[in-house]
Scaffold this motif. Sequence first.
Motif, mmCIF file in Angstrom:
data_model
loop_
_atom_site.group_PDB
_atom_site.id
_atom_site.type_symbol
_atom_site.label_atom_id
_atom_site.label_comp_id
_atom_site.label_asym_id
_atom_site.label_seq_id
_atom_site.Cartn_x
_atom_site.Cartn_y
_atom_site.Cartn_z
ATOM 1 N N SER A 23 49.764 38.977 44.857
ATOM 2 C CA SER A 23 48.897 38.586 45.433
ATOM 3 C C SER A 23 47.486 37.908 45.008
ATOM 4 C CB SER A 23 48.218 39.830 46.101
ATOM 5 O OG SER A 23 49.234 40.594 47.101
ATOM 6 N N VAL A 24 47.355 38.297 43.622
ATOM 7 C CA VAL A 24 46.377 37.568 42.909
ATOM 8 C C VAL A 24 46.419 36.179 42.636
ATOM 9 C CG1 VAL A 24 44.933 37.190 40.597
ATOM 10 C CG2 VAL A 24 45.439 39.652 41.576
ATOM 11 N N VAL A 25 47.698 35.603 42.243
ATOM 12 C CA VAL A 25 47.994 34.331 42.176
ATOM 13 C C VAL A 25 47.685 33.619 43.560
ATOM 14 C CG1 VAL A 25 49.303 34.516 39.871
ATOM 15 C CG2 VAL A 25 50.368 34.546 42.111
ATOM 16 N N ARG A 26 48.337 34.102 44.583
ATOM 17 C CA ARG A 26 48.041 33.523 45.889
ATOM 18 C C ARG A 26 46.670 33.200 46.236
ATOM 19 N NH1 ARG A 26 53.296 36.499 47.259
ATOM 20 N NH2 ARG A 26 54.530 35.011 47.697
ATOM 21 N N ALA A 27 45.863 34.384 45.991
ATOM 22 C CA ALA A 27 44.318 34.377 46.336
ATOM 23 C C ALA A 27 43.818 33.413 45.535
ATOM 24 C CB ALA A 27 43.779 35.523 46.219
ATOM 25 N N LEU A 28 43.842 33.162 44.295
ATOM 26 C CA LEU A 28 43.429 32.030 43.436
ATOM 27 C C LEU A 28 43.800 30.650 43.584
ATOM 28 C CD1 LEU A 28 43.646 33.961 40.040
ATOM 29 C CD2 LEU A 28 41.589 33.547 41.327
ATOM 30 N N ALA A 29 45.242 30.790 43.942
ATOM 31 C CA ALA A 29 45.664 29.049 44.077
ATOM 32 C C ALA A 29 45.150 28.687 45.629
ATOM 33 C CB ALA A 29 47.205 29.377 44.356
ATOM 34 N N GLY A 30 44.654 29.602 46.313
ATOM 35 C CA GLY A 30 44.237 29.263 47.761
ATOM 36 C C GLY A 30 42.805 28.891 47.964
ATOM 37 N N ASP A 31 42.214 29.143 46.566
ATOM 38 C CA ASP A 31 40.831 28.922 46.571
ATOM 39 C C ASP A 31 40.562 27.429 46.018
ATOM 40 O OD1 ASP A 31 37.936 29.147 45.793
ATOM 41 O OD2 ASP A 31 37.964 31.020 46.196
ATOM 42 N N PRO A 32 39.615 26.513 46.799
ATOM 43 C CA PRO A 32 39.487 25.322 46.413
ATOM 44 C C PRO A 32 38.637 25.106 45.000
ATOM 45 C CG PRO A 32 38.437 25.711 48.207
ATOM 46 C CD PRO A 32 39.143 26.666 48.224
#
Length: 347
Positions: A23-32
Amino acid sequence: MAINPSSGARVVVTGATGNVGTSVVRALAGDPAVGSVLGLARRRPRLEIDGVEWATADLSRPGGSGALAGLLRGADAVVHLAWRFQPTHDPVVTWQSNVLGSLRLFSAVAEAGVPALVHASSVGAYSPGPKTEPGVDEEWPTHGWPDAAYCREKAYLERVLDTFELRHPEIRVVRMRPGFLFKETAASEQRRIFGGRYLPGPLLRPDLLPFVPDLEGLRFQVLHTDDAAQAYRLAVLSDARGPFNLAADSVTDARRLADLLGGRVVRVPRSLVRTALSAAWRAHAVPASPHLFDAVLRLPVLDSGRARTVLGWRPAHTADEALSAFLRGVRRGDGEDTAPLGGKRVG
């Protein structure tokens, strides 16, 4: 100092293939504001996530921190999530992985000159406390429940970070202390961790669970894992320091569980349940230890107001929604294409 969004932050995440890590890597990767994410794990996953690269690293292996520091060098922040829950019958193994592995990671952070470290602590790090709202804030003692390896290890690392911050004031350290974290795709892993790999998920159906035991001290807090991941993202991209409690607004008890499962509440002596659990654990029939059971019944209720005020964090899911997601995932055998989260429906 906060990360400059225009430069695109580079973030390294340990334990990136687990419940919180995915969940954390997805949240980070989705932030510009994040330019790249490197996920570290003992076993390379087959999972493909846009903006996320993978590398293997086993923090439990003795040796110098040089190779690990090489993976961290140039990062703007490291999120440390790697944790081993089992074997509960051999606390030396979990100590070597969780505690000594974390010490190696902290040393590598300092050696690589990473300016920010976000560490996954836990409600389990707290000393026994009140079970009523508004709950304890981040000043509550973090000595854990000493008989439970999980709590003992989390509490020990709190003391390690106290010293780390004194020695490295230039590194911004954040400690996340969430309640229980649930999502559908982690349900199979959590069933294996706490109930054993042969516990049939379909047994968690309302018609097969006519009652929920009401135990003294059975009051706890849960949070959807994706909501916790957003708090980690906000911590990485801000200038925040220090500890943060993370929990949904409501407290879960036997009555709340009975409502979700369509059963009724039955008062059961705590000693009876502990005796049965202890016998099953000693027979290696279940992986969850009676010591962890003791700890859960003593965990304090958390006040997560600091995360809301300082980070601007707001959970998008209720506690009931997080629990419902977990129950759906267990029944269906949900998972992801990583070694920890591989889904399998038993029964």
